[in-house]
Design an enzyme around this catalytic site. Sequence first.
Site, short mmCIF file in Angstrom:
data_model
loop_
_atom_site.label_atom_id
_atom_site.label_comp_id
_atom_site.label_asym_id
_atom_site.label_seq_id
_atom_site.Cartn_x
_atom_site.Cartn_y
_atom_site.Cartn_z
N THR A 48 27.33 63.73 21.97
CA THR A 48 27.97 63.69 23.28
C THR A 48 29.18 62.75 23.22
O THR A 48 29.25 61.86 22.38
CB THR A 48 26.98 63.23 24.36
OG1 THR A 48 26.36 62.01 23.95
CG2 THR A 48 25.89 64.27 24.58
N THR A 50 30.89 60.09 24.88
CA THR A 50 30.90 58.63 24.88
C THR A 50 30.08 58.06 23.74
O THR A 50 30.46 57.08 23.10
CB THR A 50 30.38 58.09 26.23
OG1 THR A 50 31.20 58.60 27.28
CG2 THR A 50 30.40 56.58 26.26
N CYS A 51 28.96 58.70 23.45
CA CYS A 51 28.08 58.23 22.38
C CYS A 51 28.78 58.31 21.03
O CYS A 51 28.65 57.41 20.19
CB CYS A 51 26.80 59.07 22.34
SG CYS A 51 25.92 59.13 23.92
N SER A 52 29.53 59.40 20.81
CA SER A 52 30.18 59.61 19.52
C SER A 52 31.47 58.83 19.36
O SER A 52 31.81 58.38 18.27
CB SER A 52 30.47 61.10 19.32
OG SER A 52 29.28 61.85 19.25
#
Length: 245
Positions: A48, A50-52
């Site tokens: 996803t 923001t996570c990446s």
Amino acid sequence: MPFENKEGQNVPDVTFMIRRNNQLLPVTTDEIFKGKTVVAFSLPGAYTPTCSSSHVPHYEQLTETFKQNGVDDVVCFSVNDGFVMEAWQKELDAPSVTFIADGNGDFTKGMGLLVDKSDIGFGPRSWRYSMLVRDKKIVKMFIEPEKPGDPFEVSDARTMLNYINPKAELPHFVTVFAREGCPHCIAAKALLKERGIKFEVINTGAGSGLTARTLEAVCGRSTVPQIFIGSKHIGGREDLEKYFA
């Protein structure tokens, strides 16, 4: 109803199934936390945005700094399966962070942070948070505010590091613009490695999409290597040698 802050409590006792060396292997909470100081963070899902782009990369960049300040391991949790987490870790090139697949959501549920994201087709997922754990006991938690969407305000690596040691020295991130087969580039990278400095390489030339004109626009020079330490342009190989001298 606000999420419960579990500071002072032990982390849930759970057995995870993670993928290592082409096998699914059981790993317990004790193996991850017992007798250790651990910085852990949890996020809604692998791959996803923001996570990446932010959450994992910043913890990867600061893992060595955390360890210099008394942390044994930095752990990323997500309600995904072991295959996905293994592939995502490789794609992000994040070998310093330990990725743990909470496939059934048991750990996240025990933390009281399992949320329903069925409205976007995700099903049960973890709310975003971070915590400092010593010998299984939660010392500090940073839980994202309960807002619509996917807030990312307090569970970042800098906030956690500032809690552990407000005076911690941040690492200098090093970027090397290089070209395959360039002897000066090879020498510059070897010099950085000799000094134990981590760096990223941005290759220029045919097929890279980065031309000599682009390089000159970025740093005023069209030759390689060109090295940046933090936001400071150092220059080429000889400039790097002078910088270290």
